[in-house]
Motif scaffolding. Structure first.
Motif, PDB file in Angstrom:
ATOM      1  N   UNK A 170       0.839  -1.200   0.000  1.00 16.81           N
ATOM      2  CA  UNK A 170       0.000   0.000   0.000  1.00 16.81           C
ATOM      3  C   UNK A 170       0.876   1.253   0.000  1.00 16.81           C
ATOM      4  N   UNK A 171       2.000   1.187   0.729  1.00 18.63           N
ATOM      5  CA  UNK A 171       2.898   2.345   0.774  1.00 18.63           C
ATOM      6  C   UNK A 171       3.424   2.660  -0.638  1.00 18.63           C
ATOM      7  N   UNK A 172       3.830   1.594  -1.346  1.00 19.95           N
ATOM      8  CA  UNK A 172       4.353   1.788  -2.707  1.00 19.95           C
ATOM      9  C   UNK A 172       3.270   2.328  -3.642  1.00 19.95           C
ATOM     10  N   UNK A 173       2.058   1.833  -3.428  1.00 16.08           N
ATOM     11  CA  UNK A 173       0.930   2.315  -4.251  1.00 16.08           C
ATOM     12  C   UNK A 173       0.680   3.800  -3.973  1.00 16.08           C
ATOM     13  N   UNK A 174       0.695   4.176  -2.690  1.00 15.62           N
ATOM     14  CA  UNK A 174       0.469   5.581  -2.335  1.00 15.62           C
ATOM     15  C   UNK A 174       1.595   6.457  -2.897  1.00 15.62           C
ATOM     16  N   UNK A 175       2.784   5.851  -3.066  1.00 17.17           N
ATOM     17  CA  UNK A 175       3.904   6.618  -3.627  1.00 17.17           C
ATOM     18  C   UNK A 175       3.759   6.768  -5.141  1.00 17.17           C
ATOM     19  N   UNK A 176       2.744   6.156  -5.732  1.00 20.18           N
ATOM     20  CA  UNK A 176       2.468   6.401  -7.143  1.00 20.18           C
ATOM     21  C   UNK A 176       2.632   5.212  -8.077  1.00 20.18           C
ATOM     22  N   UNK A 177       2.913   4.028  -7.534  1.00 22.59           N
ATOM     23  CA  UNK A 177       3.081   2.872  -8.433  1.00 22.59           C
ATOM     24  C   UNK A 177       1.751   2.156  -8.645  1.00 22.59           C
ATOM     25  N   UNK A 178       1.343   1.966  -9.903  1.00 26.55           N
ATOM     26  CA  UNK A 178       0.051   1.342 -10.149  1.00 26.55           C
ATOM     27  C   UNK A 178       0.026  -0.175  -9.957  1.00 26.55           C
ATOM     28  N   UNK A 226     -10.655 -16.291 -21.662  1.00 23.48           N
ATOM     29  CA  UNK A 226      -9.824 -17.261 -20.941  1.00 23.48           C
ATOM     30  C   UNK A 226      -8.546 -16.565 -20.518  1.00 23.48           C
ATOM     31  N   UNK A 227      -8.532 -16.095 -19.288  1.00 28.94           N
ATOM     32  CA  UNK A 227      -7.428 -15.223 -18.891  1.00 28.94           C
ATOM     33  C   UNK A 227      -6.400 -15.919 -18.036  1.00 28.94           C
ATOM     34  N   UNK A 228      -5.176 -15.427 -18.154  1.00 33.89           N
ATOM     35  CA  UNK A 228      -4.094 -15.873 -17.288  1.00 33.89           C
ATOM     36  C   UNK A 228      -3.638 -14.612 -16.558  1.00 33.89           C
ATOM     37  N   UNK A 229      -4.185 -14.418 -15.372  1.00 38.79           N
ATOM     38  CA  UNK A 229      -4.022 -13.162 -14.644  1.00 38.79           C
ATOM     39  C   UNK A 229      -2.557 -12.721 -14.546  1.00 38.79           C
ATOM     40  N   UNK A 230      -1.745 -13.633 -14.030  1.00 39.04           N
ATOM     41  CA  UNK A 230      -0.336 -13.333 -13.812  1.00 39.04           C
ATOM     42  C   UNK A 230       0.365 -12.911 -15.110  1.00 39.04           C
ATOM     43  N   UNK A 231       0.089 -13.684 -16.166  1.00 41.97           N
ATOM     44  CA  UNK A 231       0.713 -13.412 -17.459  1.00 41.97           C
ATOM     45  C   UNK A 231       0.254 -12.077 -18.022  1.00 41.97           C
ATOM     46  N   UNK A 232      -1.049 -11.812 -17.911  1.00 37.69           N
ATOM     47  CA  UNK A 232      -1.584 -10.575 -18.490  1.00 37.69           C
ATOM     48  C   UNK A 232      -1.065  -9.343 -17.766  1.00 37.69           C
ATOM     49  N   UNK A 233      -0.950  -9.431 -16.435  1.00 37.23           N
ATOM     50  CA  UNK A 233      -0.453  -8.258 -15.692  1.00 37.23           C
ATOM     51  C   UNK A 233       0.999  -7.990 -16.086  1.00 37.23           C
ATOM     52  N   UNK A 234       1.791  -9.056 -16.245  1.00 35.64           N
ATOM     53  CA  UNK A 234       3.187  -8.856 -16.658  1.00 35.64           C
ATOM     54  C   UNK A 234       3.261  -8.340 -18.088  1.00 35.64           C
ATOM     55  N   UNK A 235       2.390  -8.883 -18.939  1.00 40.19           N
ATOM     56  CA  UNK A 235       2.360  -8.453 -20.343  1.00 40.19           C
ATOM     57  C   UNK A 235       2.012  -6.967 -20.444  1.00 40.19           C
ATOM     58  N   UNK A 236       1.056  -6.522 -19.601  1.00 36.94           N
ATOM     59  CA  UNK A 236       0.616  -5.126 -19.652  1.00 36.94           C
ATOM     60  C   UNK A 236       1.739  -4.179 -19.253  1.00 36.94           C
ATOM     61  N   UNK A 237       2.633  -4.657 -18.377  1.00 35.55           N
ATOM     62  CA  UNK A 237       3.861  -3.928 -18.032  1.00 35.55           C
ATOM     63  C   UNK A 237       3.646  -2.496 -17.565  1.00 35.55           C
ATOM     64  N   UNK A 238       2.670  -2.288 -16.699  1.00 35.03           N
ATOM     65  CA  UNK A 238       2.533  -0.972 -16.074  1.00 35.03           C
ATOM     66  C   UNK A 238       3.726  -0.755 -15.154  1.00 35.03           C
ATOM     67  N   UNK A 239       4.061   0.493 -14.849  1.00 32.29           N
ATOM     68  CA  UNK A 239       5.157   0.734 -13.907  1.00 32.29           C
ATOM     69  C   UNK A 239       4.876  -0.036 -12.614  1.00 32.29           C
ATOM     70  N   UNK A 240       5.892  -0.709 -12.101  1.00 31.69           N
ATOM     71  CA  UNK A 240       5.623  -1.580 -10.954  1.00 31.69           C
ATOM     72  C   UNK A 240       6.825  -1.678 -10.036  1.00 31.69           C
ATOM     73  N   UNK A 241       6.562  -2.195  -8.845  1.00 32.15           N
ATOM     74  CA  UNK A 241       7.641  -2.518  -7.909  1.00 32.15           C
ATOM     75  C   UNK A 241       7.445  -3.967  -7.508  1.00 32.15           C
ATOM     76  N   UNK A 279       0.311   4.516 -20.422  1.00 31.60           N
ATOM     77  CA  UNK A 279       0.658   4.544 -19.003  1.00 31.60           C
ATOM     78  C   UNK A 279      -0.313   5.413 -18.216  1.00 31.60           C
ATOM     79  N   UNK A 280      -0.651   4.971 -16.991  1.00 34.64           N
ATOM     80  CA  UNK A 280      -1.588   5.763 -16.199  1.00 34.64           C
ATOM     81  C   UNK A 280      -1.007   7.124 -15.853  1.00 34.64           C
ATOM     82  N   UNK A 281      -1.908   8.109 -15.754  1.00 36.45           N
ATOM     83  CA  UNK A 281      -1.431   9.465 -15.515  1.00 36.45           C
ATOM     84  C   UNK A 281      -1.649   9.847 -14.053  1.00 36.45           C
ATOM     85  N   UNK A 282      -0.912   9.151 -13.181  1.00 36.88           N
ATOM     86  CA  UNK A 282      -1.033   9.497 -11.753  1.00 36.88           C
ATOM     87  C   UNK A 282      -0.051  10.596 -11.386  1.00 36.88           C
ATOM     88  N   UNK A 283       0.143  10.800 -10.118  1.00 35.42           N
ATOM     89  CA  UNK A 283       1.040  11.807  -9.497  1.00 35.42           C
ATOM     90  C   UNK A 283       0.422  13.186  -9.455  1.00 35.42           C
TER      91      UNK A 283
END
Ligand code: UDP
Ligand code: MG
Length: 307
Positions: free
Chosen positions: A109-117, A176-191, A303-307
Motif C-alpha cells: 500500500x505504501x508503494x501504491x500511495x507513492x504512485x506505483x500502479x 480465458x485469462x491468465x491473470x499473472x501473465x496478463x499483468x506482466x504483459x501489460x507492463x505498467x510501472x511496478x515494484x 501509461x496511467x497518468x497518476x502523481x
C-alpha cells in the motif's frame, strides 16, 4: 477522502482455517495507515463451510463480502469475479491459505500511495513441492519465457493493482485469462517485494496434477501461436527432405538400380506427407491470426497518468 483497498481472496474448500486466515489478513492490513479495507472472499464452489465462516466474520461487523460460485470454476474465474466486484481504489489479490504473507500488505500500500500502479509480490524461491511438480513448473516457466517472451519466474497471483489497471484489465474482451501473465504483459510501472513462501495453513494444494497440466497448456497457447507455426515449419522441412529422398529414388530408378514399384511409393509418400503438413501449417497460420483477433487483446496500453 480516505482511499479504499479491496482485498480479494479466492477460496476453494478452505473452511478449516479461513476464519483465522481472514482475521490475520485484516489485522495485518490495518497496520497500513490512511486507507480502509473491504475484504472480498470469492468462494469458488466450496463444499465445506468456507462461505459460512466468511459470512460469520461479516456478521461480526467486519467489512467482508462473500461471492459464492454455484460450482468450482477455478481460481482464474474467482480472480475475475473478485476484480469485477471490487469497489476499492486499488485491489490486492491474495490466497486464503496464508501462503501469501499478509505482512506485505502495508508495504504494498505504501508503494501504491507513492504512485506505483502495480506491486508484485515475488517468490524468492519456489514453494516446497514434489520434485515432479517442481520440474514441470520450471519447464512451464522456461517454455513461457521462450514462447511468449515474458519471464514469469517468481511471479504469483499476489499483487496490488491500482483501479486504473483493474479497469483497463476488465475492459479487455478476452475470456480465458491468465491473470499473472496478463499483468506482466501489460507492463505498467511496478515494484516488486520479495518473499519466501510459508507452508500452507492446513490441507493440501487445491490443484490436481491434471488441473495444473490443463492450466499450463491453456496459458501457453493463449500467449503464443508458436505450436501452430511449428506445423508449417515441420511441413516445409518434410517437403524438402521428402523431395531429396524422392529425387534420390528417381535417380536409382532411372539408372536401373531400383526395384519395380518402390520409386512411385517413395515419391508419393514423401511428397504427400510434406504437402499435407505444409497445408496444415498454412491453415494453422490463418487460425492463429483469427485467434489473435478473437482474443481482442489491445495493441497498445497507455501509461496511467497518476502523481
Ligand atoms: N483456489 C480457488 N479455486 C480452485 C483452486 C484454488 O479459488 O479451483 C484458491 C485456493 O483456495 C487458494 C488459492 O486459490 O486460496 C491458491 O490455491 P492453493 O493454495 O491450493 O494453490 P498453491 O498454493 O498450491 O498454488
Ligand atoms: Mg497455497
Amino acid at each position: 477522502m480516505q482511499q479504499c483497498v479491496s482485498l480479494i481472496v479466492p477460496a476453494h474448500n478452505e473452511g478449516a482455517h479461513i476464519s483465522q486466515s481472514l482475521r490475520t489478513i485484516l489485522s495485518e492490513a490495518r497496520k497500513a495507515q490512511n486507507v480502509r479495507y473491504e475484504l472480498l472472499v470469492v468462494d469458488d464452489g466450496s463444499t465445506d463451510e468456507t462461505a459460512t465462516q466468511a459470512l460469520a466474520l461479516a456478521q461480526e461487523g467486519e467489512a467482508v463480502r462473500v461471492l459464492s460460485f454455484t460450482r468450482n470454476f477455478g481460481k482464474e474465474a474467482a480472480i475475475q469475479a473478485g476484480l469485477e466486484h471490487a469497489e476499492g481504489d486499488a485491489v490486492i489479490l491474495l490466497d486464503a491459505d496464508l501462503q501469501h504473507p499478509p505482512e506485505l500488505i502495508p508495504e504494498m500500500v505504501r508503494l501504491w500511495c507513492a504512485g506505483l500502479p502495480v506491486v508484485h509480490a515475488v517468490r524468492t524461491r519456489p514453494p516446497e513441492r514434489r520434485w515432479g511438480a517442481d520440474l514441470s513448473a520450471r519447464l512451464f516457466y522456461w517454455l513461457f519465457r521462450r514462447m511468449a517472451g515474458i519471464d514469469l519466474s517468481g511471479q504469483c497471483d499476489y499483487k496490488l493493482l491500482d483501479r486504473e489497471v483493474v479497469d483497463a484489465y476488465l475492459s479487455w474482451p478476452e475470456r480465458q485469462r491468465f491473470f499473472r501473465g496478463l499483468v506482466s504483459w501489460a507492463a505498467y510501472p511496478s515494484a516488486s517485494i520479495p518473499f519466501s513462501v510459508p507452508p500452507r495453513s492446513s490441507g493440501q494444494s487445491r490443484w490436481s496434477t491434471l488441473g495444473l497440466l490443463r492450466y499450463a497448456v491453456t496459458n501457453l497457447t493463449s500467449f503464443s501461436a508458436l505450436p501452430l507455426r511449428l506445423v508449417a515449419g515441420l511441413g516445409l522441412l518434410t517437403l524438402v527432405a521428402g523431395s531429396a529422398v524422392g529425387l534420390h529414388s528417381l535417380f536409382l530408378k532411372l539408372s536401373g538400380q531400383a526395384l519395380d514399384g518402390f520409386t512411385t511409393v517413395i515419391v508419393l509418400v514423401s511428397a504427400l506427407g510434406g504437402m499435407t503438413l505444409l497445408a496444415l501449417g498454412i491453415v494453422g497460420h490463418y487460425l492463429s491470426r483469427i485467434y489473435e483477433e478473437i482474443k481482442g487483446r489491445p495493441s497498445y496500453l497507455i501509461r496511467p497518468s497518476r502523481q
